[in-house]
Design an enzyme around this catalytic site. Structure first.
Site, PDB file in Angstrom:
ATOM      1  N   CYS A 118    -104.596  34.069  -1.462  1.00  0.00           N
ATOM      2  CA  CYS A 118    -105.861  34.465  -2.066  1.00  0.00           C
ATOM      3  C   CYS A 118    -105.619  35.041  -3.468  1.00  0.00           C
ATOM      4  O   CYS A 118    -105.303  34.304  -4.387  1.00  0.00           O
ATOM      5  CB  CYS A 118    -106.619  35.420  -1.162  1.00  0.00           C
ATOM      6  SG  CYS A 118    -108.378  35.555  -1.571  1.00  0.00           S
ATOM      7  N   HIS A 224    -106.564  32.493   3.743  1.00  0.00           N
ATOM      8  CA  HIS A 224    -105.756  33.581   4.319  1.00  0.00           C
ATOM      9  C   HIS A 224    -105.053  33.109   5.596  1.00  0.00           C
ATOM     10  O   HIS A 224    -105.528  33.372   6.715  1.00  0.00           O
ATOM     11  CB  HIS A 224    -106.630  34.790   4.628  1.00  0.00           C
ATOM     12  CG  HIS A 224    -107.015  35.593   3.438  1.00  0.00           C
ATOM     13  ND1 HIS A 224    -106.326  36.716   3.028  1.00  0.00           N
ATOM     14  CD2 HIS A 224    -108.028  35.419   2.549  1.00  0.00           C
ATOM     15  CE1 HIS A 224    -106.911  37.219   1.944  1.00  0.00           C
ATOM     16  NE2 HIS A 224    -107.937  36.449   1.636  1.00  0.00           N
ATOM     17  N   GLU A 226    -102.469  34.297   7.019  1.00  0.00           N
ATOM     18  CA  GLU A 226    -101.938  35.408   7.821  1.00  0.00           C
ATOM     19  C   GLU A 226    -102.905  35.826   8.919  1.00  0.00           C
ATOM     20  O   GLU A 226    -102.507  36.413   9.930  1.00  0.00           O
ATOM     21  CB  GLU A 226    -101.588  36.604   6.924  1.00  0.00           C
ATOM     22  CG  GLU A 226    -102.741  37.458   6.453  1.00  0.00           C
ATOM     23  CD  GLU A 226    -103.529  36.890   5.280  1.00  0.00           C
ATOM     24  OE1 GLU A 226    -104.318  37.648   4.683  1.00  0.00           O
ATOM     25  OE2 GLU A 226    -103.375  35.697   4.958  1.00  0.00           O
TER      26      GLU A 226
END
Length: 250
Positions: A118, A224, A226
């Site tokens: 990001c 994202h 993660e």
């Protein structure tokens, strides 16, 4: 033996203040726990790198790291890509951005693999001389194409739109070429590409969703991953790839 050790992955740190309560509000250095978990889950050792330390002594801080994760955060300070702030920009913090740019530039110069997420993806682009749309409404003005929803309204583990991964890219080797479901939480985007970078994924509205360099050092995703290591397990491959790239340089 050294070749069997786990790579140390530095995570560029953010700062924030605790809410006043039992104790007086104080500044803390932090990163999201999902960043830590994604690295550990895929064979790396995460280490938090305070922005103040990266600003003061990037070589000393980064020397002990095999690779770098640059996570999400606030907006990028526009004067680092030679613009002044427009009314559409959100909060930006020059001291954080200077530190993160230092880290990416050091990593690139010393061939330490980087994964940007990001804002981290945008930081890679700016570090390499590129620019950003301060708000994606400006992207509409630039290309006349309506922008799809990039600031999702459900939780961070939710898959909200598709990106098209370009064939022949490192990203395609990791995740496969063609359509890919992602989450999306941003209002800024890459504008002009930085030197030595290429686009490896776009959204259907033309938004640059992933970038990489030719050397296999720098890789950035606008989404994202993660937050998707459980709901979209394929995203683990991005962190496993970061670990692998580090191990190849032992």
């Amino acid at each position: 033996m050294a070749e069997n050790r786990k790579p140390i992955i530095g995570i560029a740190g953010l700062t924030g203040y605790t809410e006043p309560g039992m104790f007086i509000s104080a500044e803390r250095v932090f990163t999201g726990s999902t960043n830590v978990r994604a690295i550990m889950k895929n064979g790396g050792i995460p280490v938090l790198l305070p922005a103040a330390a990266l600003a003061e002594d990037v070589e000393g801080v980064m020397a002990g790291c095999d690779g770098l994760l640059v996570p999400g955060g606030e907006d990028m300070t526009p004067w680092y890509y030679k613009e002044e702030p427009l009314p559409v920009i959100g909060t930006f913090r020059p001291e954080i951005d200077k530190a993160w740019l230092n880290a990416v530039k050091y990593a690139a110069a010393h061939k330490k693999p980087v994964l940007g997420i990001c804002k981290g993806h945008q930081t890679i682009n700016v570090a390499m001389g590129g620019s950003l749309y301060q708000d994606m409404s400006l992207q509409v003005e630039a290309n006349g194409c309506p922008v799809i929803q990039h600031m999702q309204k459900y939780n961070r583990t939710y898959l909200t739109h598709h990106v098209e991964v370009e064939e022949g890219t490192r990203l395609a080797a990791i995740l496969g070429a063609g359509p890919l479901e992602t989450n999306s939480m941003h209002h800024q985007a890459v504008k002009e590409l930085g030197k030595g970078l290429r686009v490896s994924a776009r959204a259907c509205d033309g938004t640059i969703e992933a970038i990489e360099d030719e050397e296999g050092i720098l890789l950035g995703t606008q989404w994202h991953p993660e937050d998707l290591v459980d709901t979209a397990p394929i995203m683990n491959r991005l962190f496993a790839d970061l670990v692998k790239r580090c191990q190849e340089r032992f």
